[in-house]
Design a protein around this motif. Structure first.
Motif, PDB file in Angstrom:
ATOM      1  N   ILE A  50      43.159   5.812  47.619  1.00  0.00           N
ATOM      2  CA  ILE A  50      41.954   4.985  47.752  1.00  0.00           C
ATOM      3  C   ILE A  50      42.326   3.543  48.075  1.00  0.00           C
ATOM      4  N   SER A  51      43.263   3.011  47.289  1.00  0.00           N
ATOM      5  CA  SER A  51      43.612   1.606  47.504  1.00  0.00           C
ATOM      6  C   SER A  51      44.279   1.415  48.862  1.00  0.00           C
ATOM      7  N   ASP A  52      44.936   2.470  49.354  1.00  0.00           N
ATOM      8  CA  ASP A  52      45.586   2.362  50.658  1.00  0.00           C
ATOM      9  C   ASP A  52      44.580   1.988  51.738  1.00  0.00           C
ATOM     10  N   TYR A  53      43.401   2.601  51.654  1.00  0.00           N
ATOM     11  CA  TYR A  53      42.384   2.279  52.670  1.00  0.00           C
ATOM     12  C   TYR A  53      42.037   0.791  52.618  1.00  0.00           C
ATOM     13  N   PHE A  54      41.765   0.303  51.403  1.00  0.00           N
ATOM     14  CA  PHE A  54      41.338  -1.095  51.286  1.00  0.00           C
ATOM     15  C   PHE A  54      42.469  -2.049  51.644  1.00  0.00           C
ATOM     16  N   LEU A  55      43.679  -1.671  51.259  1.00  0.00           N
ATOM     17  CA  LEU A  55      44.817  -2.522  51.604  1.00  0.00           C
ATOM     18  C   LEU A  55      44.981  -2.599  53.113  1.00  0.00           C
ATOM     19  N   THR A  56      44.834  -1.435  53.770  1.00  0.00           N
ATOM     20  CA  THR A  56      44.961  -1.424  55.218  1.00  0.00           C
ATOM     21  C   THR A  56      43.897  -2.320  55.845  1.00  0.00           C
TER      22      THR A  56
END
Lengths: 255, 482, 252
Positions: free
Chosen positions: A245-251
């Motif tokens: 999940i956080s990967d999406y926001f980080l990207t």
């Protein structure tokens, strides 16, 4: 309770849990800023989380790089743009697959071990014993794991980036017969420092997630050996989920 | 071989650092400190489609990359980083080109033939505009329309026999007329230019020049008068022509057509019509005056940043506040002035021997104190170095900027020879700050790193305004006061 | 008698909907050993955890050497905890540390002694509880009785003023249990520490206690000397100390 209520209460619980994890992280952060830090403990955790994960991270990365090269070659061949395989392999590894795969593997390996160890300590009252000996359990147990996670995840990701690119190069040049010079030029031309650095920042966040979630699950273990098992599974599932999940926001934020 | 835990961890970290540095240096585009090569500037009317890091080529060979693109007086000022081994002669021109009809843009340098080579910091001229498709099509269509009107009118005028005959004379006359007009116009323009120049020199002398200006205006109108009377009297072919109405009408439209052609041709030097009205003169006077007032407020060219920030110290549970003013006369040079409200500004310690406890107990007493930072800074690409007064003592600092300056890592060192036994080490501070909106930023770090008793982690945030925002704030404030 | 060392004043504590303590009040004086008895799951451990500040009461006060635990900040609480030593039910030795590292844990955390000095002190403490030559073993290699002794040695390492025992004899054979009881009595005589033990082992309670307190339904039912408790007229206390399943305490 009907299914709607069940979904509702599950969601509330999940949000509550995330909130507690964040609070635990903030507390750990606060304690990590208060010297002295047990260097010996940090080193031990760095070995546990970092060094011991190197082989499995390398194997995953090299096969990912090779598969990426193989798959993208099929597509690019139709446009006569085989040399772009290098670009695709390098960009997807540094920006995305390197940090995420490393994060998932470490979550499965070191995160599970962390939750199991702390869970056992909880049910055998070792964590209480720490408190009674005027030693803050967060400082003594979580801070070293958190710092080790924050430091080792980026380093493992660097390994994974490098070995993945090497794997892609091997397949493209030796197996698929792409011009090696052009391949490397396409790799270095389009890859930028921000790609690598962004990936490392992601890894740092994943390190935080793994350490905090696993410690949280371990700390809140209840009910003997069975509880330890549950905590371990829960730690791996929750940290993997949060990584994705956080990967999406980080990207979205970084790139 | 059996390695100790320390050795294994150390090995992994070292290897990681090595691979990372190798990768960052091979991917290029990133260097610590100053980048290799020298920097040239080029001015363009438009750089649409060009990006930073776009390529620079000479004869199709890559010689560098675009570093920055900025706006300067309505033109695009592009900084080019040229490889050190590439030498360019003076007179080299730059042009924005594309690799194909849809390809990406790059900058082509057309080598000059002048004496000597271009040096770091030199500015190049834009080469003649390469015809771009849109502009060409546009121009062609207007020109074609004009020609069409002219030829249509001419055809009608030439339809009659007598017209044919008189046309020859007309053309001759027009030639004479236009020559006369040209002279008149030239005289006038010179006078105007002179007047404007005088205004620019000093607005005081404007009064003296004004009569002269009026005089020449009078002169111009007199001349025009003469021409007009000539025409009216029917002197020459032109006069005759005016008498014969049919031909006159046709000719009128032909003239109109011609007029628009010449207008377009002469557009580069300004339109004739405009010069005869006061509008142009007025415009020029206004711009001159504006420029004068701009020059007076020379400070406007400075980039000014004002900010407040606060750091909450975990260990002492106190707040450290900053008010800062940054003046930036050039892109790579800045002065930083800060007022620091330091909760542990003055540190005194008392040591007491407590019975029954091994060793002495030392108590720290800290007092709030206002301190001053005054630093001079230079920026090299993503790295800035600072030197000057930090918290009232000599200090050094460095900043690393990432992600378009959104993320900043800073390291500072000051207070190199403190006398206090508890504060005897140099004061080191590490800060990471991230600005997520234009005005707001958060930060965290560790203050007084190696003085154990005084070391503390901190977290905080602040606001900052750049001069545009300040102008707006001041401006709206002033409006409200009115 | 002496001054109060530990005071529980009207302490309430519940977990979810389950009230465990309902107005427990108890004063423990300096130098005495207080044994709290009560059935399983009646909240004896909860009382112990309140005394050392691992739990905070929902209502009421816990005062240790004049300080209300609820008002103490983390650091002051840690400072106070240095006066305590606690022996856990399962000994709670740190699995990842060797025996001497366990015993010397507080020394390593709180003092600046070298490893050699810490080990030397740990060996002394281990000898004090009758253990020799085990300092380099890992906790997993020890028997239950040995673990308890190591746990006691660890609790004594910082020379505490108050010792807490959580079920000190549970899970041990009678001979080993008696040995532990002997140790507890000896500690009190030699070191003059204040002791608080919780147990349901009446043999142990009679042996080590100066006074005994009976916890029932979240309250302290009776406090008295071992003799007074043994001959208590209260039917509940009587049923508990005689270990009869017939009486007012319901077993199901």
């Amino acid at each position: 309770m009907n299914w709607l209520e069940r979904i509702g209460s599950k969601t509330t619980k999940f949000i509550e849990e995330i909130g507690r994890i964040c609070l635990l992280f903030l507390q750990a952060l606060k304690w990590s800023l208060r010297p002295p830090l047990g260097f010996r403990n940090i080193l031990k955790q760095m070995e546990e989380i970092g060094v011991r994960s190197v082989p499995v991270v390398l194997i995953t990365a090299v096969s990912t790089g090779m598969v990426l090269a193989l798959q993208s070659h099929t597509g690019f061949k139709r446009f006569n743009a085989e040399s772009l395989v290098g670009t695709v392999v390098a960009l997807s590894l540094t920006r995305e697959l390197g940090p995420v795969l490393t994060g998932l593997i470490v979550a499965g390996r070191a995160g599970a071990a962390m939750a199991a160890e702390l869970g056992t300590m909880r049910v055998t009252e070792q964590i209480d014993a720490l408190s009674t000996m005027a030693t803050n359990p967060i400082k003594y147990l979580i801070v070293p794991r958190l710092l080790a996670g924050m430091l080792m995840l980026p380093i493992l990701t660097i390994f994974s980036d490098a070995i993945g690119i090497a794997g892609g190069y091997f397949v493209a040049v030796k197996v698929l017969d792409v011009n090696p010079v052009v391949y490397m030029r396409r790799t270095t031309d389009f890859l930028e420092f921000d790609d690598i650095f962004g990936g490392l920042l992601k890894a740092l966040v994943f390190g935080i997630i793994i350490a905090t979630v696993s410690c949280y699950k371990g700390f809140n273990t209840e009910g003997g050996a069975e509880g330890v098992g549950k905590a371990t599974t829960g730690a791996v599932v929750l940290s993997s989920m949060l990584i994705l999940i956080s990967d999406y926001f980080l990207t979205a934020m970084l790139f | 071989m059996r390695l100790s835990a320390e050795a294994r961890v150390g090995l992994v970290i070292l290897l990681g650092a090595l691979i990372l540095s190798y990768m960052t240096f091979t991917v290029g585009g990133y260097r610590f400190g100053r980048e290799a090569g020298y920097r040239l500037y080029a001015l363009f009317d438009t750089v649409a489609g060009l990006d930073t890091k776009s390529g620079i080529r000479v004869a199709g060979v890559g010689v560098g990359k675009v570093e920055t693109i900025a706006l300067q007086d309505g033109q695009a000022k592009v900084a080019l980083r040229i490889k050190p081994e590439v030498k360019l002669r003076k007179g080299t021109q730059a042009a924005v080109r594309a690799t194909g009809l849809l390809g990406e843009k790059y900058i082509e340098l057309i080598p000059g033939t002048g004496e000597g080579f271009l040096q770091d910091g030199d500015t190049m001229a834009e080469s003649e505009r390469v015809a771009d498709l849109d502009r060409l099509i546009n121009q062609f269509s207007t020109v074609a329309a004009d020609i069409k009107t002219v030829s249509a009118s001419l055809r009608e005028a030439l339809g009659t026999e007598e017209g044919k005959q008189s046309l020859k004379e007309i053309v001759a006359n027009i030639r004479e007329l236009s020559r006369n007009l040209n002279v008149a116009v030239k005289d006038n323009r010179e006078n105007f230019t002179k007047a404007v120049a005088n205004i620019q020199e000093a607005s005081a002398s404007l009064k003296e020049d004004l009569p002269k200006l009026l005089e020449s205006l009078k002169h111009t109108s007199e001349k025009l008068d003469v021409i007009a009377t000539k025409v009216e009297k029917g002197e020459g072919t032109l006069g005759k022509l005016v008498q014969e109405e049919g031909v006159y009408n046709k000719l009128d439209s032909a003239l109109e057509g011609l007029n628009s052609v010449t207008k377009k041709l002469e557009k580069g030097e300004g339109t004739i019509g405009k010069l005869f009205t006061d509008e142009k003169a007025y415009d020029q006077i206004t711009t001159t005056l504006e420029g004068l007032s701009n020059a007076v407020s020379h400070l406007e060219r400075f980039k000014t940043v004002i900010g407040f920030r606060n750091e909450y110290q975990f260990d002492s549970e106190k707040n450290k506040g900053y008010f800062s003013l940054q003046l930036q006369p050039r892109e790579d040079k800045f002065y930083l002035l800060e007022l620091v409200d330091d909760p542990r500004g003055r540190v005194t310690s008392t040591t007491t021997q407590v019975v029954g406890v091994t060793g002495a107990v030392t108590e720290l007493k800290t007092d709030r104190q206002l301190k001053i930072n005054a630093e001079f800074g230079r920026r090299f690409s993503d790295v800035a170095l600072r030197i000057g007064l930090m918290e009232n003592t000599f200090g050094l600092g460095t900043d690393l900027y990432l992600f378009n300056d959104a993320l900043r890592f800073s390291a500072d060192a000051w207070d190199f020879n403190s006398n206090d036994p508890l504060n005897k080490h140099v004061h080191l501070k590490g800060t990471a700050s991230y600005s997520f909106f234009k005005y707001l930023f958060v930060q965290g770090g560790y203050d007084n790193l190696i003085n154990k008793k005084l070391g503390t982690g901190f977290a905080g945030g602040g606001i900052r305004f750049e001069d545009d925002d300040l102008k707006y704030l001041v401006g709206s404030g002033a409006l409200r006061m009115k | 008698m002496g001054e109060p060392m530990i005071q529980l004043i009207d302490v309430y504590k519940s977990f979810g909907d389950n009230p465990v303590l309902r107005g427990a009040t108890l004063t423990i004086e300096r130098g005495e050993t207080m044994v709290i008895i009560g059935g399983s799951g009646t909240g004896k451990s909860v009382i112990l955890k309140h005394i050392i500040g691992l739990m905070k009461p929902d209502r009421g006060k816990v005062v240790v050497s004049g300080k209300d635990l609820a008002t103490l900040k983390e650091r002051a609480l840690d400072e106070l905890r240095k006066k305590f030593g606690m022996l856990f039910q399962g000994a709670a030795l740190f699995d990842s540390l060797s025996v001497w590292e366990n015993v010397g844990f507080s020394l390593r955390q709180q003092t600046h002694l070298s490893d050699r000095e810490i080990k030397q002190l740990a060996v002394e403490k281990l000898a004090g509880v009758g253990l020799r030559g085990v300092e380099d073993r890992m906790p997993a290699d020890l028997s239950g009785g040995m673990k308890k002794r190591v746990g006691l040695a660890r609790a004594l390492a910082m020379e505490p003023e108050i010792l807490l025992y959580d079920e000190p004899t549970t899970g041990l054979d009678p001979i080993m249990a008696d040995a532990i009881n002997e140790l507890i009595v000896e500690m009190k005589r030699r070191l003059k520490v204040t002791g608080v033990a919780i147990t349901h082992d009446m043999t142990s309670a009679y042996k080590i206690a100066d006074r005994i307190a009976m916890l029932y339904q979240g309250k302290i039912l009776q406090v008295g000397t071992p003799d007074a408790i043994k001959n208590s007229g209260n039917p509940i206390v009587h049923q508990f100390v005689t270990g009869s399943s017939v009486g007012p305490i319901k077993t199901v």
